[in-house]
Design a protein around this motif. Structure first.
Motif, short mmCIF file in Angstrom:
data_model
loop_
_atom_site.label_atom_id
_atom_site.label_comp_id
_atom_site.label_asym_id
_atom_site.label_seq_id
_atom_site.Cartn_x
_atom_site.Cartn_y
_atom_site.Cartn_z
N CYS A 103 1.28 4.01 -3.01
CA CYS A 103 0.97 5.43 -2.78
C CYS A 103 2.11 6.31 -3.32
N ILE A 104 3.35 5.91 -2.99
CA ILE A 104 4.50 6.72 -3.44
C ILE A 104 4.56 6.72 -4.97
N THR A 162 0.84 -1.21 0.00
CA THR A 162 0.00 0.00 0.00
C THR A 162 0.87 1.25 0.00
N LEU A 163 1.88 1.26 0.86
CA LEU A 163 2.76 2.44 0.94
C LEU A 163 3.50 2.68 -0.38
N TYR A 213 2.10 6.36 -6.98
CA TYR A 213 0.98 7.18 -7.44
C TYR A 213 1.33 8.67 -7.38
N PHE A 214 1.97 9.08 -6.28
CA PHE A 214 2.33 10.50 -6.13
C PHE A 214 3.39 10.92 -7.15
N VAL A 215 4.30 9.98 -7.47
CA VAL A 215 5.35 10.28 -8.46
C VAL A 215 4.71 10.40 -9.86
N PHE A 246 -3.57 3.40 -10.28
CA PHE A 246 -3.36 3.19 -8.84
C PHE A 246 -4.46 2.28 -8.26
N LEU A 256 1.54 11.05 -10.61
CA LEU A 256 0.47 12.04 -10.72
C LEU A 256 0.80 13.25 -11.60
N LEU A 301 -3.42 -1.36 -6.80
CA LEU A 301 -3.50 -1.59 -5.35
C LEU A 301 -4.57 -2.64 -5.02
#
Lengths: 496, 143
Positions: B77-78, B73-74, B80-82, B96, B84, B100
Motif C-alpha cells: 500500500c505504501i 499488504t501494508l 502504491y501511494f508513493v 499494485f 501513484l 499484492l
C-alpha cells in the motif's frame, strides 16, 4: 407535510434517481453476498465518488446498498453457512440446513421476500414516525442538543460491545479526533502541532474509510485463500408460489417487522439483534420449536424480516435529531453534510424534497428486492462467491484509494486513511468497538458547540443544563441506560 | 493478568494525560472539552488497567494471524501511494494489483492478468469517461 411527501415522490421518480436506486440495490446484493465486505464499507467507499452528484442520486445509491446488502448477506448464509453480513448470522441457523435438504431455492426466495417485507414496513414506519418527531424537536434549544449528543454517544459507547471501559475510551478517542483543527468558535488551532494538513481537521470521509473499510480488507489479506463456492450445494428445484409464501409467513413477518422497527430506533442496537430477537420469538411461538435449526423456513423468514425491518427505522433518530443510531445512519448524516445539509428537525422543512425523497427511496429499494432478488439474479450473485480473495483485496484497496484521492486530490489523505485503517485494525483485535469512534467524531463537535452556546446564553450559569424539562427527560433516559448496564454488570458478577 | 488490555490501558492513559497537558493552554472556553476528554480518557484507561490486573486468566497479545501477509499488504500500500503521483493512476494500480495478489498467495497468472485488465478497463471507463475525474497522470503522458 403530506404535500411535501407527495412532491418528493415526483422528484425521486426522475430517471437518474431511479437508476441510482437500481444500481445501488444490485451493488448492495453483490456486496452483501461477498463475505468480508459489508454495507458500511461499501457506502463509505461510494460517498466520495458522489460529491458532484445531486444529493438524491447519492442517497438513492445508499438506500439501495443498505437494503440490497441485507438480503445479499443471506445468500452465502444459506448456501455456505457463511453470513455475508453480521446481520445474517441468524439466517444460517435454518437457511443452511434447508440447502442441505435440497431446499436452497425455497430458502433464498423466503429470505428475499422476507427482506423486502421487513424493509417496506420499516420505511413506512420512518415515513409516519419521523415527521411528528421532527416537529417535536423544534422545541429543543442548545442545552437539549448538548444532552441529546451526550445521550447518543454514551448509550452507544455503553451498549455496543458491552464493555463500558472500551466503549467509552473509543468514544473519547472519536471526540479527540474530531477536535483536531481550527476551533470554529474561537479560531484557535487545536492539536495541529503547526502542521498545515491538520489545520482543517481530519476529513470525515478519510477517517470513515480508514476505520471501516481498511480493517476488513487487512483481515481478508491475512486469511488463506479458499474456494467458497460449491455449485453442488446450490439446488433450486423446489420453490413456492407467491401467495403460498404470504399465507405461510404473514404472522412471522408481522411480528418480526415490529421487532425490527423497535430495535432500529434504539441507539446501539442493530440488524443482528433484531434478527436474533425475531428468530427467538418465531421459535417461541412455533408449534414445533424443535424443528428450528433443522431447516424450518419460518426461521429464515423471521431472521431476514427482522434484520431488514431495522434498516429504515434506524434513520428516525438520525434524521430528526441528528443522532445516528448505527453506522449506516452515521454515513447518511455524513452524506447529508457533504451536500451542505444539516440533519435535524429543520431538515424536514428546509430540504423536504431530499429528506422525504430519501425515505421514498428506502421504500422503493425494498420493493425492488421483489424484482431483483428473484432466482435468476440470486443465481448470478451466488457466482461472486467464486471471486478469489487474493484479487478482491488489491482491487478493493485500489477502489478505496481512488475514493479517498478524489476527495481533495491530495495523496496525504491516502497515508492518513492507511493510518486510521491500522488504528481500526488494532483496536478491532483488542475488542474495542469502532462505532463509538465514528459517533465521537460526528457528535463531539455537536456536543461542544451546543455546550459553549448554552454557557454563553446563560452567562456561565451551569444550572441551565439541569433545569429545563426536556433536558431533565433526556438526563433521565441517560440514567436509565447507565443504570440498566450497571444492573446487568452486577447480576453477571453475582452469577459468577 | 490481561496483558493486552493492560497495554492498551497504558496507551490510552498516556494519550489522556497528553491531551490534558496540551489542552490546558487553549484559550478560555476552547479548552473545556479537550481537558474534559483528556481527564475522562485517563480515568477510563485507569479503570481498564485495574480490571486487567485483577483478571486471574493470563491473556497475551496476538495482534495478527499471518504477519508476513499483513506486512506485505501494508508495504505494498505504501509503495502504491508513493508510486501513484509519479507513475500515474492506471500504471501504479495495475502494478499494485499484480504485486499484492502474488504476495498474498495467488499463483494463477492468467486469473491475475485477466481480472486486473477487466478491473482497470472498468475504472478507466467509469472515472475517465463517465465521471471525468482528474487522477494522477500516467508517466508516459506527462509533458
Amino acid at each position: 407535510m403530506f404535500d411535501a411527501m407527495l412532491h418528493a415522490f415526483g422528484v425521486i421518480m426522475a430517471p437518474a434517481s431511479m437508476l441510482s436506486m437500481l444500481v445501488g440495490t444490485l451493488a448492495g446484493i453483490l456486496i452483501g453476498a461477498l463475505p468480508g465486505l459489508n454495507p458500511v464499507m461499501a457506502i463509505a467507499l461510494m460517498l466520495p465518488l458522489t460529491y458532484s452528484f445531486d444529493p438524491l442520486i447519492a442517497l438513492g445509491l445508499i438506500a439501495g446498498i443498505y437494503n440490497g446488502s441485507m438480503y445479499g448477506g443471506a445468500i452465502p448464509a444459506i448456501l455456505l453457512k457463511i453470513p455475508g453480513t453480521p446481520s445474517a448470522i441468524a439466517t444460517t441457523f435454518d437457511g443452511y440446513p434447508m440447502t442441505r435438504k435440497g431446499m436452497g431455492g425455497l430458502a433464498l426466495k423466503t429470505a428475499c421476500w422476507s427482506s423486502a417485507v421487513g424493509g417496506t414496513v420499516s420505511a413506512i414506519a420512518l415515513m409516519t414516525l419521523a415527521p411528528p418527531l421532527a416537529q417535536m424537536t423544534l422545541a429543543f434549544g442548545p442545552t437539549e442538543y448538548f444532552w441529546v449528543a451526550v445521550f447518543g454517544l454514551t448509550s452507544i459507547a455503553v451498549l455496543v460491545g458491552g464493555d463500558l471501559f472500551k466503549g467509552m475510551l473509543a468514544a473519547l478517542l472519536g471526540i479527540l479526533i474530531g477536535l483536531v483543527g481550527v476551533d470554529t468558535l474561537s479560531g484557535e488551532e487545536r492539536f495541529t502541532f503547526d502542521n498545515l494538513y491538520l489545520i482543517g481537521g481530519f476529513p470525515l470521509m478519510v477517517v470513515l474509510i480508514g476505520l471501516y473499510a481498511v480493517p476488513p480488507i487487512l483481515e481478508m489479506a491475512e486469511k488463506q485463500n479458499s474456494a467458497h463456492y460449491d455449485p453442488a450445494n446450490f439446488r433450486t428445484h423446489k420453490s413456492s408460489k407467491a401467495l403460498q409464501l404470504i399465507r405461510d409467513y404473514w404472522r412471522t413477518w408481522s411480528k418480526s417487522s415490529i421487532i425490527g422497527v423497535c430495535v432500529g430506533i434504539l441507539p446501539g442496537a442493530g440488524g443482528n439483534l433484531a434478527a436474533l430477537l425475531s428468530y427467538n420469538e418465531a421459535k417461541r411461538n412455533a408449534k414445533e420449536p424443535e424443528s428450528f435449526g433443522q431447516g424450518n423456513p419460518v426461521g429464515v423468514a423471521a431472521a431476514e424480516c427482522g434484520n431488514s425491518a431495522d434498516n429504515a427505522s434506524s434513520m428516525i433518530p438520525a434524521l430528526t435529531l441528528g443522532i445516528p443510531g448505527n453506522l449506516i445512519a452515521a454515513l447518511v448524516l455524513g452524506a447529508l453534510m457533504i451536500h451542505g445539509l444539516q440533519p435535524g428537525p429543520r431538515l424536514f422543512t428546509d430540504s423536504a424534497d431530499i429528506v422525504f425523497g430519501f425515505i421514498w427511496q428506502l421504500l422503493l429499494t425494498s420493493l425492488l428486492l421483489f424484482v431483483l432478488g428473484g432466482m435468476l439474479a440470486t443465481r448470478l450473485f451466488a457466482q461472486v462467491l467464486r471471486l478469489p480473495s487474493t484479487l478482491l483485496v488489491p482491487t478493493t484497496l485500489v477502489l478505496m484509494s481512488i475514493g479517498v484521492y478524489t476527495i481533495n486530490g491530495n495523496t496525504t489523505d491516502l497515508y492518513v486513511m492507511l493510518g486510521f485503517g491500522l488504528i481500526g485494525y488494532l483496536l478491532n483485535r483488542m475488542d474495542f468497538p469502532l462505532a463509538p469512534i465514528v459517533l465521537g467524531v460526528l457528535l463531539g463537535p455537536m456536543a461542544e458547540s451546543n455546550f459553549r452556546l448554552s454557557m454563553l446564553i446563560s452567562q456561565n450559569d451551569w444550572t441551565l443544563f439541569f433545569t429545563r424539562p426536556i433536558s431533565q427527560g433526556i438526563i433521565a433516559l441517560l440514567l436509565i441506560v447507565l443504570g440498566s448496564q450497571a444492573l446487568k454488570y452486577y447480576r453477571r458478577k453475582c452469577g459468577g | 493478568m490481561n496483558y493486552r488490555d493492560f497495554c492498551t490501558g497504558v496507551l490510552f492513559f498516556l494519550l489522556g494525560i497528553g491531551t490534558v497537558w496540551y489542552g490546558k493552554d487553549f484559550y478560555d472556553d476552547s479548552a473545556y472539552i479537550p481537558v474534559s476528554v483528556g481527564v475522562l480518557m485517563s480515568l477510563f484507561a485507569l479503570g481498564l488497567m485495574l480490571r486487567s490486573l485483577m483478571n486471574s486468566q493470563l491473556i497475551q497479545m496476538r495482534l495478527m494471524d499471518h504477519p508476513a501477509k499483513f506486512i506485505a499488504t501494508l508495504t505494498s500500500c505504501i509503495g502504491y501511494f508513493v508510486l501513484l503521483p509519479v507513475a500515474g493512476f492506471y500504471t501504479s494500480s495495475t502494478l499494485f494489483i499484480v504485486t499484492l495478489a502474488l504476495l498474498i498467495g495467488e499463483r494463477r497468472p492468467v486469473v491475475i492478468l485477466s481480472i486486473t485488465l477487466v478491473f482497470i478497463t472498468a475504472l478507466y471507463l467509469l472515472f475517465a469517461l463517465v465521471l471525468k475525474r482528474s487522477l494522477p497522470v500516467e508517466f508516459f503522458l506527462a509533458v
